[in-house]
Design a protein around this motif. Structure first.
Motif, short mmCIF file in Angstrom:
data_model
loop_
_atom_site.label_atom_id
_atom_site.label_comp_id
_atom_site.label_asym_id
_atom_site.label_seq_id
_atom_site.Cartn_x
_atom_site.Cartn_y
_atom_site.Cartn_z
N MET A 89 0.84 -1.18 0.00
CA MET A 89 0.00 0.00 0.00
C MET A 89 0.89 1.24 0.00
SD MET A 89 -2.95 0.98 2.72
CE MET A 89 -4.39 0.81 1.74
N ARG A 90 0.61 2.15 -0.91
CA ARG A 90 1.45 3.36 -1.07
C ARG A 90 1.48 4.22 0.19
NH1 ARG A 90 -2.05 3.99 -5.21
NH2 ARG A 90 -2.50 6.10 -4.56
N PHE A 91 0.34 4.39 0.84
CA PHE A 91 0.28 5.23 2.04
C PHE A 91 1.16 4.65 3.14
CE2 PHE A 91 -2.31 6.72 5.85
CZ PHE A 91 -1.77 7.99 5.84
N ASP A 92 1.12 3.35 3.31
CA ASP A 92 1.93 2.68 4.33
C ASP A 92 3.42 2.89 4.05
OD1 ASP A 92 2.44 1.20 6.58
OD2 ASP A 92 1.89 -0.72 5.71
N LEU A 93 3.82 2.75 2.80
CA LEU A 93 5.22 2.95 2.44
C LEU A 93 5.65 4.41 2.65
CD1 LEU A 93 5.39 0.85 -0.85
CD2 LEU A 93 6.35 0.27 1.38
N PHE A 94 4.78 5.34 2.31
CA PHE A 94 5.06 6.76 2.53
C PHE A 94 5.27 7.02 4.02
CE2 PHE A 94 3.42 10.95 3.71
CZ PHE A 94 4.27 11.77 2.98
N LEU A 95 4.37 6.50 4.85
CA LEU A 95 4.49 6.69 6.29
C LEU A 95 5.80 6.11 6.82
CD1 LEU A 95 0.86 5.87 7.41
CD2 LEU A 95 1.96 8.12 7.45
N ALA A 96 6.15 4.93 6.38
CA ALA A 96 7.39 4.29 6.83
C ALA A 96 8.61 5.15 6.49
CB ALA A 96 7.52 2.89 6.21
N GLY A 148 -16.58 1.02 10.21
CA GLY A 148 -16.53 2.47 10.37
C GLY A 148 -15.45 2.92 11.33
N VAL A 149 -15.32 2.21 12.45
CA VAL A 149 -14.31 2.57 13.44
C VAL A 149 -12.91 2.40 12.86
CG1 VAL A 149 -13.27 1.82 15.64
CG2 VAL A 149 -15.74 2.10 15.46
N ARG A 150 -12.69 1.32 12.16
CA ARG A 150 -11.36 1.08 11.59
C ARG A 150 -11.05 2.05 10.46
NH1 ARG A 150 -10.46 -5.38 12.06
NH2 ARG A 150 -11.30 -5.57 14.16
N THR A 151 -12.04 2.39 9.68
CA THR A 151 -11.83 3.38 8.62
C THR A 151 -11.55 4.75 9.23
OG1 THR A 151 -13.18 2.15 7.04
CG2 THR A 151 -12.93 4.50 6.64
N ALA A 152 -12.25 5.09 10.30
CA ALA A 152 -12.01 6.37 10.97
C ALA A 152 -10.59 6.46 11.51
CB ALA A 152 -13.02 6.56 12.10
N LEU A 153 -10.06 5.35 12.03
CA LEU A 153 -8.69 5.33 12.50
C LEU A 153 -7.73 5.66 11.35
CD1 LEU A 153 -6.60 4.67 14.73
CD2 LEU A 153 -6.74 2.28 13.98
N GLY A 154 -7.96 5.07 10.19
CA GLY A 154 -7.13 5.34 9.03
C GLY A 154 -7.19 6.80 8.60
N TRP A 155 -8.39 7.37 8.63
CA TRP A 155 -8.53 8.77 8.23
C TRP A 155 -7.91 9.72 9.26
CZ3 TRP A 155 -9.18 10.60 3.61
CH2 TRP A 155 -9.70 9.75 2.63
N ALA A 156 -7.97 9.36 10.54
CA ALA A 156 -7.29 10.16 11.56
C ALA A 156 -5.79 10.14 11.31
CB ALA A 156 -7.62 9.63 12.95
N LEU A 157 -5.27 8.99 10.96
CA LEU A 157 -3.85 8.86 10.63
C LEU A 157 -3.51 9.70 9.41
CD1 LEU A 157 -1.10 7.58 11.04
CD2 LEU A 157 -1.91 5.61 9.72
N HIS A 211 -6.13 7.11 0.49
CA HIS A 211 -7.43 6.80 1.10
C HIS A 211 -7.25 5.58 2.00
CE1 HIS A 211 -9.76 9.68 -1.20
NE2 HIS A 211 -9.00 9.36 -2.22
N PRO A 212 -7.06 5.80 3.30
CA PRO A 212 -6.72 4.69 4.21
C PRO A 212 -7.92 3.98 4.83
CG PRO A 212 -6.55 6.75 5.36
CD PRO A 212 -6.93 7.09 3.94
N GLN A 213 -8.96 3.72 4.08
CA GLN A 213 -10.12 3.05 4.63
C GLN A 213 -9.80 1.60 4.97
OE1 GLN A 213 -10.02 4.32 1.52
NE2 GLN A 213 -10.38 2.65 0.11
N ALA A 214 -10.62 1.01 5.80
CA ALA A 214 -10.45 -0.40 6.16
C ALA A 214 -10.59 -1.25 4.90
CB ALA A 214 -11.49 -0.80 7.19
N VAL A 215 -9.85 -2.33 4.86
CA VAL A 215 -9.89 -3.25 3.73
C VAL A 215 -10.65 -4.48 4.15
CG1 VAL A 215 -8.50 -4.65 2.17
CG2 VAL A 215 -7.67 -2.40 2.90
N ILE A 216 -11.73 -4.76 3.46
CA ILE A 216 -12.54 -5.94 3.78
C ILE A 216 -11.98 -7.13 3.04
CG2 ILE A 216 -14.82 -6.98 3.64
CD1 ILE A 216 -15.97 -4.16 3.91
N THR A 217 -11.65 -8.15 3.80
CA THR A 217 -11.12 -9.38 3.20
C THR A 217 -12.21 -10.43 3.27
OG1 THR A 217 -10.23 -10.13 5.31
CG2 THR A 217 -8.77 -8.87 3.91
N SER A 218 -12.25 -11.25 2.30
CA SER A 218 -13.22 -12.35 2.33
C SER A 218 -12.47 -13.64 2.19
CB SER A 218 -14.25 -12.19 1.22
OG SER A 218 -13.62 -12.25 -0.03
#
Length: 94
Positions: free
Chosen positions: A1-8, A52-61, A80-87
């Motif tokens: 994920m690009r955002f994660d790499l940028f943060l690192a 929603g809670v997990r997506t909000a955490l990403g947006w706060a970050l 866009h750091p929204q939560a990723v739904i895995t199936s």
């Protein structure tokens, strides 16, 4: 994920070369990054509130990162750091 790499990259640079105030900010951001990494993937069966809670955490970050590093190389308005739904699909046997 690009955002994660940028943060690192930003965190590593700040921790290595930042002033005291910048390093203190990095400590707080790293705490949120760690929680976000642990919680951003969520199962398909999760409730809407949980997503929603997990997506909000990403947006706060993202807001914290924008405030600190929006002029840093690699910042993208499109982060866009929204939560990723895995199936997990059941295995089929032939």
């Amino acid at each position: 994920m690009r955002f994660d790499l940028f943060l690192a990259r930003c965190l590593a640079r700040t921790e290595a070369t930042g002033c005291t105030a910048e390093r203190q900010l990095a400590i707080g951001v790293r705490s949120v990054v760690t929680e976000w990494r642990e919680k951003r993937e969520i199962e398909l069966t999760a409730s809407g509130n949980e997503v929603g809670v997990r997506t909000a955490l990403g947006w706060a970050l993202r807001c914290m990162a924008y405030s600190a590093w929006r002029t840093a190389p690699g910042w993208e308005v499109a982060f866009h750091p929204q939560a990723v739904i895995t199936s997990t699909l059941p295995e089929t046997t032939a």
